[in-house]
Scaffold this active site. Structure first.
Site, PDB file in Angstrom:
ATOM      1  N   GLU A 254      56.849  19.850  -0.570  1.00 53.81           N
ATOM      2  CA  GLU A 254      55.621  19.536  -1.332  1.00 53.81           C
ATOM      3  C   GLU A 254      55.560  18.090  -1.788  1.00 53.81           C
ATOM      4  O   GLU A 254      55.722  17.790  -2.980  1.00 53.81           O
ATOM      5  CB  GLU A 254      55.499  20.451  -2.547  1.00 53.81           C
ATOM      6  CG  GLU A 254      55.442  21.911  -2.194  1.00 53.81           C
ATOM      7  CD  GLU A 254      55.024  22.782  -3.366  1.00 53.81           C
ATOM      8  OE1 GLU A 254      54.950  22.270  -4.493  1.00 53.81           O
ATOM      9  OE2 GLU A 254      54.762  23.959  -3.148  1.00 53.81           O
TER      10      GLU A 254
ATOM     11  N   GLU B 271      56.563  29.441   0.927  1.00 54.74           N
ATOM     12  CA  GLU B 271      56.532  29.956  -0.450  1.00 54.74           C
ATOM     13  C   GLU B 271      55.210  30.670  -0.668  1.00 54.74           C
ATOM     14  O   GLU B 271      54.164  30.194  -0.214  1.00 54.74           O
ATOM     15  CB  GLU B 271      56.625  28.838  -1.506  1.00 54.74           C
ATOM     16  CG  GLU B 271      57.968  28.181  -1.607  1.00 54.74           C
ATOM     17  CD  GLU B 271      57.997  27.092  -2.690  1.00 54.74           C
ATOM     18  OE1 GLU B 271      57.205  27.164  -3.659  1.00 54.74           O
ATOM     19  OE2 GLU B 271      58.817  26.175  -2.549  1.00 54.74           O
TER      20      GLU B 271
HETATM   21  C1  GBH Z   1      56.004  25.376  -5.901  1.00 54.58           C
HETATM   22  O1  GBH Z   1      55.004  24.503  -6.295  1.00 54.58           O
HETATM   23  C2  GBH Z   1      57.360  24.743  -5.941  1.00 54.58           C
HETATM   24  O2  GBH Z   1      57.781  24.380  -4.633  1.00 54.58           O
HETATM   25  C3  GBH Z   1      58.401  25.579  -6.611  1.00 54.58           C
HETATM   26  O3  GBH Z   1      59.507  24.792  -6.888  1.00 54.58           O
HETATM   27  C4  GBH Z   1      57.808  26.222  -7.845  1.00 54.58           C
HETATM   28  O4  GBH Z   1      58.746  26.897  -8.607  1.00 54.58           O
HETATM   29  C5  GBH Z   1      56.744  27.167  -7.400  1.00 54.58           C
HETATM   30  O5  GBH Z   1      55.835  26.568  -6.557  1.00 54.58           O
HETATM   31  C6  GBH Z   1      55.959  27.816  -8.523  1.00 54.58           C
HETATM   32  O6  GBH Z   1      55.241  26.866  -9.251  1.00 54.58           O
HETATM   33  O7  GBH Z   1      49.257  20.052 -12.514  1.00 54.58           O
HETATM   34  O8  GBH Z   1      47.637  21.739 -13.034  1.00 54.58           O
HETATM   35  O9  GBH Z   1      47.198  20.113 -11.279  1.00 54.58           O
HETATM   36  C7  GBH Z   1      53.750  25.134  -6.400  1.00 54.58           C
HETATM   37  C8  GBH Z   1      52.587  24.253  -6.165  1.00 54.58           C
HETATM   38  C9  GBH Z   1      51.180  22.608  -6.966  1.00 54.58           C
HETATM   39  C10 GBH Z   1      51.918  24.254  -8.472  1.00 54.58           C
HETATM   40  C11 GBH Z   1      50.771  21.753  -8.125  1.00 54.58           C
HETATM   41  C12 GBH Z   1      51.535  23.422  -9.630  1.00 54.58           C
HETATM   42  C13 GBH Z   1      50.147  21.707 -10.395  1.00 54.58           C
HETATM   43  C14 GBH Z   1      48.805  22.016 -10.848  1.00 54.58           C
HETATM   44  N1  GBH Z   1      52.253  23.463  -7.319  1.00 54.58           N
HETATM   45  N2  GBH Z   1      50.463  22.556  -9.276  1.00 54.58           N
HETATM   46  S1  GBH Z   1      48.190  20.899 -12.002  1.00 54.58           S
END
Ligand code: GBH
Length: 455
Positions: A170, A361
């Site tokens: 990511e 994921e």
């Molecule tokens: C994944 O990210 C990760 O790879 C993993 O480590 C994590 O534990 C899991 O998912 C669960 O979160 O800041 O409000 O704009 C998930 C994708 C994309 C989720 C960005 C959080 C931030 C939204 N992420 N998002 S915001």
């Protein structure tokens, strides 16, 4: 291809797995020579992480991996996506190699082998050595050079143990969110130009990861990126809305997936970035566009998109705002939209010609989950997984080359800035006693894996 119904099995070679990442489960943050990571630093800064939770102990997987793999095997799960902690291998990012770090992963892979579990290994899942951050972190090419060396080292060391490699997890989470919004470590708020440069450096590292696997991975080694592409869903499945969603997908993913596949930054991205466009050196895109074997997508949620109403906009698409009461998990960003899996994989296949896609994921996080007779009764997670698997199945039956699904996560773990309060596991972790207890969703997933179809 004959249409499959939801009750027909997944293709025989479809991979079911579970996922986790080093920093989130290992603990032992300063054991056996491990260096400080940017998250070890960030979590100690007041107000950055919920409850001031640290990664010091986490699930103590570092000392309990054998027990964890026995449990995984007892659930019938034969594929596990994990990451290697860069600061265990090179405590300062570059410089001296820490043999004890390599030894730890040799022990871990041996235990997986003993339990019949295949590793899918991510080289970098956000735990950058703090020493590199002190020298500019993702804003600097110092990090790219250090990563190249780190990738060479781990691929050489584990070539006999690991066949499936993932370069980066990511990109936008450790660039935009970490150097733009400042919500993830190291918590910086830089200009667009700087943030765009961090993306470029991350892409270069991805390229070095691919190069390292080609050079040192051995016969049959496979490598690809795991991206959290921005995902969109046509609000109705009409040709007009599908075309709008596709245009949205191309635009939002131009600087990562678009660039990788085109071998240069797409013109419309450069036009939007203007003077903030990343600085590219000769040869950069030779690395960035090296052919890969698979593309991993982490899919949790999506945005609804439609064709603009007549004359309402000069854009090719329009996002549809969600109503205030739209269902979501406890993570505020995690609006539940299972069709995300279908449309993201389909668009990746159609737009970039991908032959081999994996969901690396998919899962959901909650703060409180009901407990009945000692078992976490996470019906919400069972339904989440089931609904998402239906969309994966639908993609395959429409000819999308989707070859696997990794559920996030095997066990409750450190959810970055949300600390330990947000639980994503199919196995419950008691953070006082470190006792592991499978939830209802673990039993459900075990049955799905065994039957190789949706139940
Ligand atoms: C994944 O990210 C990760 O790879 C993993 O480590 C994590 O534990 C899991 O998912 C669960 O979160 O800041 O409000 O704009 C998930 C994708 C994309 C989720 C960005 C959080 C931030 C939204 N992420 N998002 S915001």
């Amino acid at each position: 291809m004959t249409a499959l119904t939801y009750s027909s099995p997944f293709p025989a070679d479809f991979v079911f797995g579970v996922a986790a990442a080093s920093a989130q489960i290992e603990g032992a943050a300063f054991t056996d020579g491990k260096g400080e990571s940017i998250w070890d630093r960030f979590c100690r800064e007041p107000g950055k992480v919920h409850g001031g939770d640290t990664l010091d102990v986490a699930c103590d997987h570092y000392h309990r991996f054998d027990e964890d793999f026995a449990l995984m095997a007892s659930l019938g799960v034969k594929n596990y996506r994990l990451s290697i902690a860069w600061p265990r291998i090179y405590p300062n990012g570059d410089g001296e190699l820490n043999q004890a770090g390599l030894d730890f992963y040799h022990r871990l892979f041996a235990s997986m082998k003993k339990h019949g579990i295949t590793p899918w290994v991510t080289m970098f899942h956000w735990d950058l050595p703090q020493s590199l951050e002190d020298r500019g972190g993702w804003t600097s090419r110092v990090t790219v050079d250090a990563f190249a060396r780190y990738a060479d080292t781990i691929v050489k060391a584990f070539a006999g143990e690991v066949t499936h490699w993932i370069t980066m997890n990511e990109i936008r989470c450790f660039t935009l969110l970490a150097y733009g919004y400042g919500t993830k470590a190291p918590g910086r708020k830089e200009s667009n130009a700087v943030v765009n440069q961090t993306f470029h450096h991350a892409l270069l590292c991805h390229g070095h990861g691919v190069r390292a696997v080609r050079e040192f991975g051995g016969a049959g080694a496979k490598v690809g990126l795991t991206d959290n592409c921005d995902v969109c869903i046509p609000v109705t499945e009409t040709p007009a809305d599908i075309a709008a969603a596709k245009a949205w997908f191309l635009e939002k993913n131009a600087h990562v997936l678009g660039a990788m596949h085109a071998g240069h930054y797409p013109a419309d991205y450069l036009a939007r970035a203007g003077a903030d466009a990343p600085k590219v050196e000769p040869g950069d895109f030779d690395l960035i566009s090296l052919p890969t074997d698979h593309l991993g997508l982490n899919i949790y949620t999506g945005t609804y998109v439609r064709a603009p109403k007549n004359g309402a906009s000069d854009q090719a698409w329009e996002a549809v705002p969600l109503p205030i009461n739209y269902p979501r998990a406890d993570s505020p960003w995690l609006h539940i939209a299972p069709q995300s899996i279908y449309w993201a994989t389909r668009f990746c296949a159609e737009l970039y010609g991908h032959q081999s896609l994996y969901i690396t994921e998919n899962g959901c996080g909650y703060n409180e989950e009901p407990v009945v007779n000692g078992e976490v009764l996470d019906l919400h997670r069972r339904d989440f997984v089931r609904n998402h698997l239906r969309e994966a199945h639908r993609a395959i039956s429409d000819g999308v080359p989707l070859h696997g699904y990794f559920l996030w996560s095997f066990i409750d773990n450190y959810e970055w800035e949300d600390g330990y309060q947000r639980r994503f596991g199919i196995v419950h972790c008691d953070y006082e006693t470190l006792v592991r207890t499978p939830k209802l969703s673990a039993r459900y997933y075990a049955e799905v894996v065994k039957a190789h179809r949706i139940l």
